[in-house]
Design a protein around this motif. Structure first.
Motif, PDB file in Angstrom:
ATOM      1  N   GLY A 267       0.778  -1.224   0.000  1.00 15.10           N
ATOM      2  CA  GLY A 267       0.000   0.000   0.000  1.00 15.10           C
ATOM      3  C   GLY A 267       0.809   1.272   0.000  1.00 15.10           C
ATOM      4  N   ILE A 268       2.146   1.173  -0.192  1.00 11.60           N
ATOM      5  CA  ILE A 268       2.976   2.380  -0.179  1.00 11.60           C
ATOM      6  C   ILE A 268       3.692   2.551  -1.520  1.00 11.60           C
ATOM      7  N   GLU A 269       4.080   3.784  -1.807  1.00 13.48           N
ATOM      8  CA  GLU A 269       4.808   4.090  -3.031  1.00 13.48           C
ATOM      9  C   GLU A 269       6.225   4.577  -2.750  1.00 13.48           C
ATOM     10  N   HIS A 270       6.535   4.853  -1.468  1.00 16.18           N
ATOM     11  CA  HIS A 270       7.885   5.225  -1.044  1.00 16.18           C
ATOM     12  C   HIS A 270       8.241   4.442   0.218  1.00 16.18           C
ATOM     13  N   ARG A 271       9.476   4.030   0.321  1.00 21.29           N
ATOM     14  CA  ARG A 271       9.953   3.335   1.508  1.00 21.29           C
ATOM     15  C   ARG A 271      10.880   4.260   2.280  1.00 21.29           C
ATOM     16  N   GLU A 272      10.479   4.596   3.497  1.00 27.14           N
ATOM     17  CA  GLU A 272      11.313   5.426   4.352  1.00 27.14           C
ATOM     18  C   GLU A 272      12.239   4.551   5.196  1.00 27.14           C
TER      19      GLU A 272
END
Length: 337
Positions: free
Chosen positions: A33-38
């Motif tokens: 469900g995410i488009e960036h990984r922090e």
């Protein structure tokens, strides 16, 4: 008893914060469900290390990940028994026509883990995705599916029956509880599909309970959630089950931590889930730990300072991570007495 969460020494908070960099890496394909990984990268005496618990995890759980960060960056790794690790490709919950594009990012992988039971999806969607993977991999390819504990017992049994025609290597965390896993394992034994436990190991107060209860045939282990390479090795030794070393959508630095764990295991019979840098559209090194001919090397990558700057998270997110690190460090300090 497995080793408790313990560090030989806890570096001062200022030392951790001084070297901390927070990045937000774009994903090539939407995942979880995410488009960036922090992630937060820190530099210790042993080299670069990573602190990247998922955003929704509370401080108590995230502090275990910080213990792993310190273990890898401030202490030596165990002796390696192998110099490269065979890895699997990972297919997120994509449409069947997108499967080939995802697989193209995983050079030479003979095994594929397919995400199923995604929120908003159906079993028919899962069957179509797994069928597309089987068609792409051919009869000799290995396919495992991962439900992240999303099915109840009856749903899991029905799903395994529907997916069994694709010759599954195993089904990972089909249900959430140990009781459900144990009963499902009994129900599907005649199909010859093993049950693997992931969340029941890394999110449990007692990571060995799943092995003692007979709820799984093998364990999926991850270095960060289990408190580091050394503690994960102790858990594996006491569990007495085959294992797959996997990642949590780490940067190449976090993947190097997983590779160090996989390299130190006495036995490694399954391809590992350490090829996920291929799901990232950017990384923190000019030499990402990506699969080549189905393997990744056991090495700690050199972090590119310009990448840390270019991929830096916004100021509010950097502040959020530094505050999180501070709280988790305080929890570790209390646990160390």
């Amino acid at each position: 008893m497995v080793a408790a969460l313990h560090l030989p020494s806890l570096p001062p908070l200022d030392e951790l914060l001084e070297s901390a960099h927070v990045v937000a890496l774009p994903l090539a394909t939407r995942f979880r469900g995410i488009e960036h990984r922090e992630a937060m990268l820190l530099r210790g005496p042993a080299g670069w290390t990573e602190f990247s618990p998922f955003l929704e995890y509370d401080d108590a759980e995230a502090s275990t990940w910080l213990a792993a960060t310190i273990d890898f960056g401030w202490h030596s790794t165990p002796a390696a028994r192998r110099s490269e690790i065979r890895v699997n490709a990972t297919v997120p919950a994509v449409a069947p026509d997108a499967v080939s594009d995802v697989l193209a990012r995983f050079d030479g992988c003979r095994t594929v883990k397919v995400k199923v039971a995604e929120s908003g999806g159906t079993l028919a969607d899962d069957v179509a995705r797994v069928r597309a993977v089987r068609e792409a991999m051919g009869p000799l390819g290995r396919i495992r599916v991962d439900a992240n504990g999303a099915w109840n017992l009856d749903e899991a049994e029905h799903a395994v029956r529907a997916l069994a025609e694709f010759d599954l290597e195993y089904v990972e965390q089909p249900c959430g509880s140990l009781e459900e896993l144990r009963e499902l394992r009994r129900r599907i034994r005649y199909m010859g599909v093993p049950v693997a436990a992931d969340e029941s190991v890394r999110k449990a107060e007692d990571p060995l309970a799943v092995a003692r209860s007979g709820a799984a045939d093998l364990l999926v282990i991850k270095a960060q959630p289990l408190g580091g390479v050394h503690r994960a090795l102790a858990i594996v030794a006491e569990a007495g089950l085959p294992v797959v070393v996997s990642s949590a959508l780490d940067t190449s630095v976090g993947l190097a931590m997983g590779a160090a764990l996989a390299a130190a295991l006495p036995d490694l019979d399954y391809d590992c889930g350490l090829g996920t840098a291929s799901l990232l559209a950017a990384d923190v090194t000019t030499q990402p730990v990506r699969p080549e001919h189905g393997t990744i090397p056991v090495r700690r990558p050199a972090v590119d300072e310009s990448a840390l700057e270019f991929q830096a998270a916004p100021p509010d997110r950097r502040r959020w991570w530094r505050e999180r690190l501070t709280r988790c460090h305080a929890l570790l300090a209390v646990s160390q007495g």
